[in-house]
Design an enzyme around this catalytic site. Sequence first.
Site, PDB file in Angstrom:
ATOM      1  CE1 TYR A  16      -3.439   2.407   0.463  1.00  0.00           C
ATOM      2  CE2 TYR A  16      -2.040   3.506   2.251  1.00  0.00           C
ATOM      3  CZ  TYR A  16      -3.298   3.775   1.393  1.00  0.00           C
ATOM      4  OH  TYR A  16      -3.833   4.685   1.506  1.00  0.00           O
ATOM      5  CD  GLU A  38      -9.046   7.532   4.384  1.00  0.00           C
ATOM      6  OE1 GLU A  38      -9.025   7.645   5.709  1.00  0.00           O
ATOM      7  OE2 GLU A  38      -7.755   7.265   3.965  1.00  0.00           O
ATOM      8  CD1 TRP A  46      -4.039   2.047   5.383  1.00  0.00           C
ATOM      9  CD2 TRP A  46      -5.991   2.679   5.565  1.00  0.00           C
ATOM     10  NE1 TRP A  46      -4.570   2.024   4.009  1.00  0.00           N
ATOM     11  CE2 TRP A  46      -5.812   2.583   4.163  1.00  0.00           C
ATOM     12  CE3 TRP A  46      -7.396   2.960   5.873  1.00  0.00           C
ATOM     13  CZ2 TRP A  46      -6.581   3.058   3.307  1.00  0.00           C
ATOM     14  CZ3 TRP A  46      -8.229   3.396   4.745  1.00  0.00           C
ATOM     15  CH2 TRP A  46      -7.889   3.252   3.350  1.00  0.00           C
TER      16      TRP A  46
END
Length: 125
Positions: A16, A38, A46
């Site tokens: 990522y 989000e 995350w």
Amino acid sequence: MKCAWIYGADQLMIDYHDKEWGRPLHDERGLFELLCLEGLQAGLSWKIVLNKRKFLREAFDNFEVEKISQYTLDDVEKLLTDPRIIRNRRKIEAIINNAKIVNALHERNESLDSFFWGIIDNRPI
């Protein structure tokens, strides 16, 4: 050069970081997906979201705005029973509501891309 937060991370986080994080994105579907992710991340890490991303794509029709904007209460109930995803009613309903708003933008020949980048570039909306 890698960011300090990536050291000691697993391969998913490294990928990522190296391929997505901090890179400009102008793809409508991709922007909508990130908006959804989000929102799902609120109160979570995350890493949790990235670990569920594949399943979230499957559950939410690859984050296709037109499809999600048509979801019904039955779809919400079905999503709430899927153990592979983040099962929070308000977050799921927010994704559907956001899809309806983005779909309305598209119907006016506007885009999520211009909306977001207009804010970033400090252009009038």
